[in-house]
Write a protein that holds these residues in place. Sequence first.
Motif, short mmCIF file in Angstrom:
data_model
loop_
_atom_site.label_atom_id
_atom_site.label_comp_id
_atom_site.label_asym_id
_atom_site.label_seq_id
_atom_site.Cartn_x
_atom_site.Cartn_y
_atom_site.Cartn_z
N ASP B 40 0.82 -1.22 0.00
CA ASP B 40 0.00 0.00 0.00
C ASP B 40 0.85 1.27 0.00
N TYR B 41 2.02 1.18 0.63
CA TYR B 41 2.88 2.37 0.69
C TYR B 41 4.30 2.02 0.25
N PRO B 42 4.48 1.66 -1.01
CA PRO B 42 5.85 1.31 -1.42
C PRO B 42 6.72 2.56 -1.55
N LEU B 43 7.94 2.48 -1.04
CA LEU B 43 8.86 3.59 -1.25
C LEU B 43 9.14 3.69 -2.75
N LEU B 44 9.37 2.52 -3.32
CA LEU B 44 9.60 2.41 -4.76
C LEU B 44 8.90 1.12 -5.19
N PRO B 45 8.43 1.03 -6.44
CA PRO B 45 7.88 -0.26 -6.88
C PRO B 45 8.95 -1.34 -6.74
N PHE B 46 8.53 -2.52 -6.31
CA PHE B 46 9.47 -3.61 -6.03
C PHE B 46 10.39 -3.90 -7.21
N LYS B 47 9.78 -3.95 -8.39
CA LYS B 47 10.55 -4.30 -9.58
C LYS B 47 11.66 -3.27 -9.83
N VAL B 48 11.31 -1.99 -9.62
CA VAL B 48 12.28 -0.91 -9.83
C VAL B 48 13.39 -1.02 -8.79
N SER B 49 12.99 -1.28 -7.53
CA SER B 49 13.98 -1.42 -6.45
C SER B 49 14.96 -2.55 -6.77
N VAL B 50 14.42 -3.69 -7.22
CA VAL B 50 15.28 -4.84 -7.52
C VAL B 50 16.27 -4.47 -8.62
N MET B 51 15.76 -3.79 -9.65
CA MET B 51 16.63 -3.45 -10.78
C MET B 51 17.75 -2.50 -10.34
#
Lengths: 305, 208
Positions: B40-51
């Motif tokens: 609900d409150y992502p700092l960054l989208p997970f996929k973007v963070s992983v990349m």
Amino acid sequence: MLLFSTVNIMAQDEGNPLSENSQVCARCHGNKYYTFHNEVTGTEVRKRMNPYLLIDTVKYTQATHSFFSCDDCHSPDYAVYPHASNLKLDPKPSCIDCHGGDESFAKYQFDDIDVEVQNSVHKIAHGEQFKCEMCHDLHSYRLVARNENSKIKDIVVQDNQMCLSCHNNLTKYQILTDNQKPEILATHDWLPNQELHFLNVRCIECHTPITDTLMVSHKILPKEQAVHLCSDCHSTNSILRSKLYKYTVMESRTDQGYYNSVILNEAYVIGANRNKYLNILSLAIFGLTLLGISIHTITRIINKK
Amino acid sequence: MSNQGLYLYPVWLRIWHGVNALGIILLIFTGISMQYGNIDYPLLPFKVSVMIHNISGIVVSIGYVVFAIANHFSNNAKQYVPNYKGFGQRIMKQTTYYVFGYFKGEPKPFPITKDNKFNPLQRLSYITVMYIFVPLIVFTGVGLLYPELIFSKIFNMGGVQFIAVLHAIAGFFISLFLIIHLYVASIGKHPLKNYSSIITGYHSTEDH
């Protein structure tokens, strides 16, 4: 019910030897080749068993239903060979015939499962052609989930094998459809660390909706509705808590909301894993550091005046 | 010595330091975003963070190898070799200076020279970070990037899980180091003087 449960557990852990009647059937159906005396020609004939009618007797004796004799479900008239052709016309009992509406099996929620199956993509596409046993092989199915001796990985392997038995097997796939079989690896090429995902989570984590009432949803969704968002699993409120880890989560619900600690035991899901003690320790160290810096800064400011 | 001060940080060191600093800030931010991800409150989208985490991790890892090699073939390596005799006392002396002496205007107990860039506390923290936590986070990071390299079980715990916890612990201490490093760098005649040193290469003899 207690008696039935006990029988079930015994079947699971120790298995049951084939009954005398079943041994007669297994002489042919338990082997790739069978021999019979052809009374017309007066010769011994050796024939190959139809692979779809071949029963793995080792798996059968260890299966959940191993306490059944063949003629409990199949007509006793099959004891005569050649089998009478009209036996094929006998209706076969379905799973729900035994399990439906029976309090003894209430905890397995077969009736609710049946409703979900009716709404699953398989049933909608193939109607009555699609049956429980296409996924749950009646002659070898073992209860891996709900078994305290099972590990999460065992559940994953068994459940994924059910899907792959058709989706990775062209011959079986084409029993139901003439459509081209999608290549699993190609259709999932968007998924990072594909192998790791396939080994650690079940296909149904993404291909079924979350259900509050069932342990395992049986409503397989159309591919367009499958989970594609990484953070559905990789977050503090991971959907895996409601799916793969549901049973263990329910057992450790009291642990101050740290449901995800159960995931720590066997796998690691970035975003969903937390270690309570490391969290507290890191917050304490971090807080003390900031406190020290704040005091030093304030003293510097006061000292400068 | 030039009139700008001591020339302490050669070009290669400053480039590595800049790339490393940017990489580590990105790694910490994306690491926190993934570890404490909330749908609900992502700092960054997970996929973007992983990349971003993967790319920054690879850059910082390569940077570490470059640092280790450059350090080995330059005089810089000796800055990381502690003189064990009286090391504890010197650390106490420097700590006492930061806590009390600094405010009383006492002279620095270990003035910076070309041959002795680090005070004892800096030396201890830099050795710990650069030779324990960074290699640990690089090795565990490579393991997480290629999980097939990791043993499936370590100490009756999932191998990936074990490595991930080590990775997070190392990440935590590096984050802590960064905060302290940034703060201590502000201790000087002017709070920004040391920051300009790592950009120009020249260290004012009056600072830190």
